[in-house]
Design a protein around this motif. Structure first.
Motif, mmCIF file in Angstrom:
data_model
loop_
_atom_site.group_PDB
_atom_site.id
_atom_site.type_symbol
_atom_site.label_atom_id
_atom_site.label_comp_id
_atom_site.label_asym_id
_atom_site.label_seq_id
_atom_site.Cartn_x
_atom_site.Cartn_y
_atom_site.Cartn_z
ATOM 1 N N ASP A 135 0.816 -1.181 0.010
ATOM 2 C CA ASP A 135 -0.017 -0.010 0.099
ATOM 3 C C ASP A 135 0.856 1.271 0.000
ATOM 4 O O ASP A 135 0.287 2.353 -0.454
ATOM 5 C CB ASP A 135 -0.924 0.130 1.208
ATOM 6 C CG ASP A 135 -1.978 -0.852 0.973
ATOM 7 O OD1 ASP A 135 -2.159 -1.751 0.005
ATOM 8 O OD2 ASP A 135 -2.935 -1.254 2.113
ATOM 9 N N GLY A 136 1.922 1.201 0.548
ATOM 10 C CA GLY A 136 2.965 2.342 0.561
ATOM 11 C C GLY A 136 3.333 2.613 -0.733
ATOM 12 O O GLY A 136 3.393 3.817 -0.877
ATOM 13 N N CYS A 137 3.403 1.905 -1.670
ATOM 14 C CA CYS A 137 3.971 2.276 -3.165
ATOM 15 C C CYS A 137 2.670 3.106 -4.055
ATOM 16 O O CYS A 137 3.203 3.896 -4.681
ATOM 17 C CB CYS A 137 4.103 0.950 -3.997
ATOM 18 S SG CYS A 137 5.353 -0.044 -3.253
ATOM 19 N N THR A 138 1.580 3.212 -3.284
ATOM 20 C CA THR A 138 0.571 3.804 -4.142
ATOM 21 C C THR A 138 -0.010 4.872 -3.092
ATOM 22 O O THR A 138 -1.264 5.405 -3.183
ATOM 23 C CB THR A 138 -0.669 2.793 -4.535
ATOM 24 O OG1 THR A 138 -1.342 2.149 -3.220
ATOM 25 C CG2 THR A 138 -0.219 2.024 -5.572
ATOM 26 N N THR A 139 0.716 5.272 -2.012
ATOM 27 C CA THR A 139 0.244 6.235 -1.226
ATOM 28 C C THR A 139 -0.331 7.484 -1.762
ATOM 29 O O THR A 139 -1.344 8.181 -1.543
ATOM 30 C CB THR A 139 1.253 6.578 0.024
ATOM 31 O OG1 THR A 139 1.537 5.142 0.652
ATOM 32 C CG2 THR A 139 0.762 7.447 0.847
ATOM 33 N N PHE A 140 0.494 8.017 -2.495
ATOM 34 C CA PHE A 140 0.277 9.448 -3.005
ATOM 35 C C PHE A 140 -0.281 9.267 -4.287
ATOM 36 O O PHE A 140 -1.285 10.153 -4.808
ATOM 37 C CB PHE A 140 1.760 10.052 -3.286
ATOM 38 C CG PHE A 140 2.367 10.369 -1.913
ATOM 39 C CD1 PHE A 140 1.682 10.949 -0.932
ATOM 40 C CD2 PHE A 140 3.637 9.850 -1.768
ATOM 41 C CE1 PHE A 140 2.256 11.279 0.448
ATOM 42 C CE2 PHE A 140 4.437 10.149 -0.654
ATOM 43 C CZ PHE A 140 3.816 10.936 0.424
ATOM 44 N N THR A 141 -0.178 8.302 -5.263
ATOM 45 C CA THR A 141 -0.736 8.198 -6.484
ATOM 46 C C THR A 141 -2.139 7.707 -6.187
ATOM 47 O O THR A 141 -3.213 8.257 -7.013
ATOM 48 C CB THR A 141 -0.138 6.957 -7.357
ATOM 49 O OG1 THR A 141 -0.166 5.834 -6.641
ATOM 50 C CG2 THR A 141 1.569 7.274 -7.651
ATOM 51 N N SER A 142 -2.538 7.128 -5.121
ATOM 52 C CA SER A 142 -3.993 7.035 -5.047
ATOM 53 C C SER A 142 -4.716 8.027 -4.485
ATOM 54 O O SER A 142 -6.065 8.192 -4.543
ATOM 55 C CB SER A 142 -4.136 5.626 -4.047
ATOM 56 O OG SER A 142 -3.536 6.173 -3.027
ATOM 57 N N ALA A 143 -3.870 8.965 -3.902
ATOM 58 C CA ALA A 143 -4.655 10.160 -3.475
ATOM 59 C C ALA A 143 -4.514 11.268 -4.324
ATOM 60 O O ALA A 143 -4.271 12.632 -3.711
ATOM 61 C CB ALA A 143 -3.994 10.478 -2.114
ATOM 62 N N ALA A 144 -4.284 11.053 -5.626
ATOM 63 C CA ALA A 144 -3.649 12.432 -6.397
ATOM 64 C C ALA A 144 -4.879 13.524 -6.754
ATOM 65 O O ALA A 144 -4.544 14.639 -6.623
ATOM 66 C CB ALA A 144 -3.625 11.690 -7.999
ATOM 67 N N GLY A 145 -6.225 12.729 -6.706
ATOM 68 C CA GLY A 145 -7.387 13.772 -6.628
ATOM 69 C C GLY A 145 -7.401 14.827 -5.169
ATOM 70 O O GLY A 145 -7.346 16.182 -5.678
ATOM 71 N N LEU A 146 -7.183 14.220 -4.156
ATOM 72 C CA LEU A 146 -7.051 15.112 -3.191
ATOM 73 C C LEU A 146 -5.859 15.915 -3.060
ATOM 74 O O LEU A 146 -5.956 17.029 -2.573
ATOM 75 C CB LEU A 146 -7.117 14.444 -1.797
ATOM 76 C CG LEU A 146 -7.373 15.000 -0.546
ATOM 77 C CD1 LEU A 146 -8.637 15.726 -0.496
ATOM 78 C CD2 LEU A 146 -7.341 13.783 0.436
ATOM 79 N N ILE A 147 -4.696 15.548 -3.468
ATOM 80 C CA ILE A 147 -3.474 16.340 -3.648
ATOM 81 C C ILE A 147 -3.651 17.537 -4.434
ATOM 82 O O ILE A 147 -3.233 18.587 -4.282
ATOM 83 C CB ILE A 147 -2.068 15.468 -3.902
ATOM 84 C CG1 ILE A 147 -1.925 14.509 -2.813
ATOM 85 C CG2 ILE A 147 -0.946 16.201 -4.159
ATOM 86 C CD1 ILE A 147 -0.978 13.450 -3.101
ATOM 87 N N HIS A 148 -4.376 17.221 -5.588
ATOM 88 C CA HIS A 148 -4.332 18.308 -6.681
ATOM 89 C C HIS A 148 -5.692 19.332 -6.373
ATOM 90 O O HIS A 148 -5.554 20.553 -6.659
ATOM 91 C CB HIS A 148 -4.756 17.641 -7.952
ATOM 92 C CG HIS A 148 -3.645 17.016 -8.626
ATOM 93 N ND1 HIS A 148 -3.813 16.106 -9.595
ATOM 94 C CD2 HIS A 148 -2.104 17.006 -8.170
ATOM 95 C CE1 HIS A 148 -2.550 15.395 -9.875
ATOM 96 N NE2 HIS A 148 -1.645 16.151 -9.188
ATOM 97 N N SER A 149 -6.407 18.778 -5.553
ATOM 98 C CA SER A 149 -7.540 19.689 -5.249
ATOM 99 C C SER A 149 -7.622 20.620 -3.862
ATOM 100 O O SER A 149 -8.137 21.518 -3.697
ATOM 101 C CB SER A 149 -8.816 19.022 -5.248
ATOM 102 O OG SER A 149 -8.869 17.972 -4.255
#
Length: 291
Positions: free
Chosen positions: A119-133
Motif C-alpha cells: 500500500d505504501g507504493c500507491t500512497t500518493f498516487t491513489s490520493a492524486a485527486g485530493l493532492i491536486h484539489s
C-alpha cells in the motif's frame, strides 16, 4: 484628470491606486528543505484525527456490501494457520504446541508488513485527486495509509489470541513489548512515506516490491524458526525484517530476546528514518507533479 482632484459632479475624492500584491516564488535553498519537510510532518500529526478517520473510511468502503467485511481476513488467516501449522510442524519435526503459536504470530506480523509495503507504493498516487484539489500536508496521506493497515492488523489479532489461549502461551509482559510495538508503528509510517515517494516517481516500484516480498517471505524466519539454523544465525541480522520480527515475536511467545536483536533493529530503523527524511525533504516539492 488627476486622481487626487475632487470630481465636481459628486464631490468624491478617489483614493490613490493601491498596487496589486505580487507573488514571488523563490527556490528552496540550504536548510529550507529540511525545515519545510519537518513542518509538513508536524502539520500532518496535528491532523491525526482526520487521518485516522480517512483510514477508517477506507476500510468501510473497501468491504462495503460484504457480509463479513474485514473479518474475511480473520477467517482466511485462521484457515491458513490450521492448514499449514500441523503440516510444517511435521515436516520440520517440531512440537506443534510450540510451532503453531510461532507460526500464527509470524503470519499475522508478516501480513502487516506486506500490506504496509504494498500500500505504501500507491500512497500518493491513489490520493492524486485530493493532492491536486486541496492543500494538505503529504504526511497526512501517509498517516491515512498507516492507520488503514493497523486496522487490518487488528482484525487478525483474534486469531493470535485464540491460538495462544488454546496452547496456553504466556507472553513475557515488559516495557520492551510496548517499545517494540511503538517501533513497528513508527517504522511502518517511515516505510510508507519512503515507498510513497519512490512509487510516485517510478511506477515500476510496486511490482518490484511485490517480487521482493515473495523472496523475503521464505528467507526471513516466518515459516521456519531461527533455531533450525545450527550455525550462521548472525547472518540473519542482515535481513532488516528479522530483528524487527524478533523484538515483537519473542516476548509474545515467552522466549528470551537475543542481545544483538535490539541493536540491530534500532540500527535498521535509524537508517530508514534518516534516508526517508532526507529523500522527503528533497523531493517533497515535486510530489504534486508526479502523481
Amino acid at each position: 484628470m488627476d486622481s487626487m482632484q475632487t470630481t465636481p459632479a459628486t464631490g468624491y475624492t478617489p483614493s490613490p491606486t493601491t498596487p496589486e500584491p505580487v507573488l514571488t516564488l523563490l527556490p528552496e535553498k540550504g536548510t529550507s528543505y529540511l525545515r519545510h519537510a519537518w513542518q509538513d510532518l508536524l502539520s500532518g500529526m496535528k491532523l491525526a484525527r482526520l487521518g485516522a478517520t480517512l483510514g477508517w473510511l477506507d476500510i468501510k468502503l473497501r468491504y462495503r456490501g460484504s457480509i463479513l467485511g474485514p473479518f474475511w481476513l480473520t477467517a482466511s488467516t485462521a484457515v491458513m494457520v490450521a492448514a499449514m501449522g500441523v503440516l510444517y510442524a511435521y515436516l520440520m519435526n517440531m512440537d506443534v504446541h510450540k510451532y503453531l503459536p510461532f507460526l500464527t504470530l509470524s503470519l499475522v506480523l508478516w501480513g502487516f508488513v506486506g500490506s504496509t509495503l504494498q500500500d505504501g507504493c500507491t500512497t500518493f498516487t491513489s490520493a492524486a485527486g485530493l493532492i491536486h484539489s486541496a492543500r494538505m500536508p503529504y504526511s497526512l496521506h501517509v498517516l491515512r495509509a498507516t492507520v488503514r493497515n493497523l486496522l487490518t492488523l487488528a482484525h487478525n489479532i483474534p486469531v493470535v489470541v485464540v491460538v495462544f489461549l488454546w496452547f496456553r502461551v504466556a507472553p513475557s509482559w515488559s516495557w520492551t513489548m510496548g517499545a517494540a510495538c511503538a517501533l513497528w508503528i513508527f517504522d511502518s509510517f517511515m516505510a510508507t512515506l519512503l515507498l510513497g515517494i519512490l512509487g510516485a516517481r517510478f511506477r515500476d516500484v510496486p511490482p518490484i516490491v511485490a517480487s521482493t516480498l515473495q523472496i523475503l517471505f521464505f528467507v526471513t524466519p516466518i515459516l521456519w524458526a531461527p533455531e533450525l539454523m545450527k550455525t550462521g544465525q548472525d547472518w540473519l541480522l542482515l535481513d532488516p525484517f528479522f530483528p524487527l520480527m524478533e523484538i515483537v515475536r519473542t516476548p509474545f511467545t515467552g522466549d528470551i530476546v537475543n542481545t544483538a536483536i535490539w541493536p540491530a533493529a534500532l540500527a535498521w530503523s535509524a537508517g530508514l528514518t534518516v534516508f526517508t527524511f532526507a529523500l522527503f525533504a528533497r523531493m517533497r516539492a515535486r510530489l504534486a507533479y508526479w502523481v
